[in-house]
Design a protein around this motif. Sequence first.
Motif, PDB file in Angstrom:
ATOM      1  N   LEU A  10     -14.539 -10.132  -1.788  1.00 29.55           N
ATOM      2  CA  LEU A  10     -13.212  -9.537  -1.593  1.00 29.55           C
ATOM      3  C   LEU A  10     -12.882  -8.534  -2.692  1.00 29.55           C
ATOM      4  N   LEU A  11     -13.137  -8.916  -3.945  1.00 25.48           N
ATOM      5  CA  LEU A  11     -12.807  -8.029  -5.066  1.00 25.48           C
ATOM      6  C   LEU A  11     -13.709  -6.802  -5.105  1.00 25.48           C
ATOM      7  N   SER A  12     -14.982  -6.974  -4.818  1.00 26.20           N
ATOM      8  CA  SER A  12     -15.900  -5.834  -4.891  1.00 26.20           C
ATOM      9  C   SER A  12     -15.798  -4.927  -3.673  1.00 26.20           C
ATOM     10  N   GLY A  13     -15.308  -5.469  -2.580  1.00 29.26           N
ATOM     11  CA  GLY A  13     -15.282  -4.684  -1.344  1.00 29.26           C
ATOM     12  C   GLY A  13     -13.947  -4.094  -0.968  1.00 29.26           C
ATOM     13  N   MET A  14     -12.905  -4.408  -1.735  1.00 34.47           N
ATOM     14  CA  MET A  14     -11.594  -3.890  -1.317  1.00 34.47           C
ATOM     15  C   MET A  14     -11.522  -2.378  -1.527  1.00 34.47           C
ATOM     16  N   ALA A  15     -11.104  -1.704  -0.471  1.00 32.43           N
ATOM     17  CA  ALA A  15     -10.836  -0.265  -0.525  1.00 32.43           C
ATOM     18  C   ALA A  15      -9.323  -0.119  -0.654  1.00 32.43           C
ATOM     19  N   LEU A  16      -8.884   0.596  -1.649  1.00 32.69           N
ATOM     20  CA  LEU A  16      -7.455   0.704  -1.952  1.00 32.69           C
ATOM     21  C   LEU A  16      -6.834   1.894  -1.229  1.00 32.69           C
ATOM     22  N   VAL A  17      -5.738   1.635  -0.542  1.00 26.98           N
ATOM     23  CA  VAL A  17      -5.029   2.702   0.169  1.00 26.98           C
ATOM     24  C   VAL A  17      -3.578   2.700  -0.295  1.00 26.98           C
ATOM     25  N   LEU A  18      -3.166   3.790  -0.928  1.00 23.39           N
ATOM     26  CA  LEU A  18      -1.785   3.948  -1.398  1.00 23.39           C
ATOM     27  C   LEU A  18      -1.011   4.768  -0.370  1.00 23.39           C
ATOM     28  N   GLU A  19       0.019   4.165   0.203  1.00 23.86           N
ATOM     29  CA  GLU A  19       0.860   4.868   1.183  1.00 23.86           C
ATOM     30  C   GLU A  19       1.732   5.903   0.482  1.00 23.86           C
ATOM     31  N   ASP A  20       2.051   6.975   1.181  1.00 23.78           N
ATOM     32  CA  ASP A  20       2.879   8.044   0.623  1.00 23.78           C
ATOM     33  C   ASP A  20       4.355   7.676   0.527  1.00 23.78           C
ATOM     34  N   GLU A  21       4.838   6.891   1.489  1.00 27.79           N
ATOM     35  CA  GLU A  21       6.269   6.590   1.574  1.00 27.79           C
ATOM     36  C   GLU A  21       6.736   5.720   0.410  1.00 27.79           C
ATOM     37  N   THR A  22       8.024   5.871   0.102  1.00 27.18           N
ATOM     38  CA  THR A  22       8.688   4.955  -0.817  1.00 27.18           C
ATOM     39  C   THR A  22       9.416   3.930   0.037  1.00 27.18           C
ATOM     40  N   TYR A  23       9.158   2.653  -0.253  1.00 27.25           N
ATOM     41  CA  TYR A  23       9.772   1.553   0.479  1.00 27.25           C
ATOM     42  C   TYR A  23      10.826   0.888  -0.389  1.00 27.25           C
ATOM     43  N   VAL A  24      11.706   0.136   0.250  1.00 24.81           N
ATOM     44  CA  VAL A  24      12.721  -0.655  -0.437  1.00 24.81           C
ATOM     45  C   VAL A  24      12.877  -1.979   0.296  1.00 24.81           C
ATOM     46  N   PHE A  25      13.483  -2.933  -0.394  1.00 24.55           N
ATOM     47  CA  PHE A  25      13.807  -4.229   0.195  1.00 24.55           C
ATOM     48  C   PHE A  25      15.308  -4.250   0.488  1.00 24.55           C
ATOM     49  N   ALA A  26      15.662  -4.749   1.659  1.00 30.22           N
ATOM     50  CA  ALA A  26      17.068  -4.894   2.042  1.00 30.22           C
ATOM     51  C   ALA A  26      17.218  -6.222   2.767  1.00 30.22           C
ATOM     52  N   THR A  27      18.441  -6.679   2.858  1.00 24.80           N
ATOM     53  CA  THR A  27      18.691  -7.916   3.605  1.00 24.80           C
ATOM     54  C   THR A  27      19.744  -7.657   4.673  1.00 24.80           C
ATOM     55  N   LEU A  28      19.530  -8.270   5.799  1.00 28.92           N
ATOM     56  CA  LEU A  28      20.459  -8.180   6.932  1.00 28.92           C
ATOM     57  C   LEU A  28      21.110  -9.549   7.072  1.00 28.92           C
ATOM     58  N   ALA A 124      -5.750   0.266 -12.274  1.00 29.66           N
ATOM     59  CA  ALA A 124      -6.122  -1.103 -12.638  1.00 29.66           C
ATOM     60  C   ALA A 124      -6.920  -1.779 -11.521  1.00 29.66           C
ATOM     61  N   LEU A 125      -6.503  -1.575 -10.287  1.00 28.50           N
ATOM     62  CA  LEU A 125      -7.212  -2.192  -9.165  1.00 28.50           C
ATOM     63  C   LEU A 125      -8.588  -1.565  -8.963  1.00 28.50           C
ATOM     64  N   GLY A 126      -8.675  -0.268  -9.185  1.00 26.82           N
ATOM     65  CA  GLY A 126      -9.973   0.402  -9.120  1.00 26.82           C
ATOM     66  C   GLY A 126     -10.927  -0.151 -10.160  1.00 26.82           C
ATOM     67  N   GLU A 127     -10.416  -0.444 -11.348  1.00 26.79           N
ATOM     68  CA  GLU A 127     -11.232  -1.070 -12.396  1.00 26.79           C
ATOM     69  C   GLU A 127     -11.710  -2.449 -11.957  1.00 26.79           C
ATOM     70  N   MET A 128     -10.839  -3.197 -11.276  1.00 30.74           N
ATOM     71  CA  MET A 128     -11.233  -4.519 -10.770  1.00 30.74           C
ATOM     72  C   MET A 128     -12.405  -4.421  -9.797  1.00 30.74           C
ATOM     73  N   VAL A 129     -12.339  -3.440  -8.929  1.00 26.95           N
ATOM     74  CA  VAL A 129     -13.433  -3.244  -7.955  1.00 26.95           C
ATOM     75  C   VAL A 129     -14.723  -2.944  -8.685  1.00 26.95           C
ATOM     76  N   ARG A 130     -14.668  -2.019  -9.634  1.00 24.55           N
ATOM     77  CA  ARG A 130     -15.879  -1.657 -10.397  1.00 24.55           C
ATOM     78  C   ARG A 130     -16.432  -2.856 -11.161  1.00 24.55           C
ATOM     79  N   GLU A 131     -15.562  -3.635 -11.786  1.00 18.87           N
ATOM     80  CA  GLU A 131     -16.007  -4.829 -12.510  1.00 18.87           C
ATOM     81  C   GLU A 131     -16.672  -5.837 -11.577  1.00 18.87           C
ATOM     82  N   ALA A 132     -16.089  -6.041 -10.404  1.00 22.49           N
ATOM     83  CA  ALA A 132     -16.643  -7.008  -9.451  1.00 22.49           C
ATOM     84  C   ALA A 132     -18.003  -6.557  -8.922  1.00 22.49           C
ATOM     85  N   ARG A 133     -18.185  -5.244  -8.853  1.00 27.68           N
ATOM     86  CA  ARG A 133     -19.476  -4.725  -8.381  1.00 27.68           C
ATOM     87  C   ARG A 133     -20.539  -4.810  -9.477  1.00 27.68           C
ATOM     88  N   GLY A 134     -20.054  -4.941 -10.741  1.00 32.08           N
ATOM     89  CA  GLY A 134     -20.831  -5.180 -11.934  1.00 32.08           C
ATOM     90  C   GLY A 134     -22.061  -4.421 -12.110  1.00 32.08           C
TER      91      GLY A 134
END
Length: 134
Positions: A10-28, A124-134
């Motif tokens: 899981l750690l070595s194979g995760m491909a990271l995708v950063l969405e463009d949108e800004t999200y927020v939390f709200a309550t109804l 940081a997450l990219g570093e995790m992937v590289r470390e897991a691939r060792g």
Amino acid sequence: MTGSRDLRHLLSGMALVLEDETYVFATLRDRKLPPGLTPRMMMQEREGTTVIITEDEATAATLPHEFPCRMITLNIHSALDAVGFLAKVTTRLAGLGMGVNPVAGFYHDHLFVPSDRANDAMTALGEMVREARG
């Protein structure tokens, strides 16, 4: 199809995708979804329905909201009962003093991180992937 439970895979194979949108939390509090909202996530809680929506949607619907954030998808099919995957990821980000709100979908895990720290999280997450691939 069952996702992976193997932490190293899981750690070595995760491909990271950063969405463009800004999200927020709200309550109804009345639990009624206003027209035009398309939540990325909804969670029923005793106090109301929590939604994660784009900041633009929240503003247009005049909904009070918090935590401007970006969504990072950990693009690997993780099993819903995989042990330690999100713990490793969130611990790494906590080490940077970064709050993170993880959400598990059926196929992937998603992280909502502060908008102004999204690039730090990706590094940081990219570093995790590289470390897991060792």
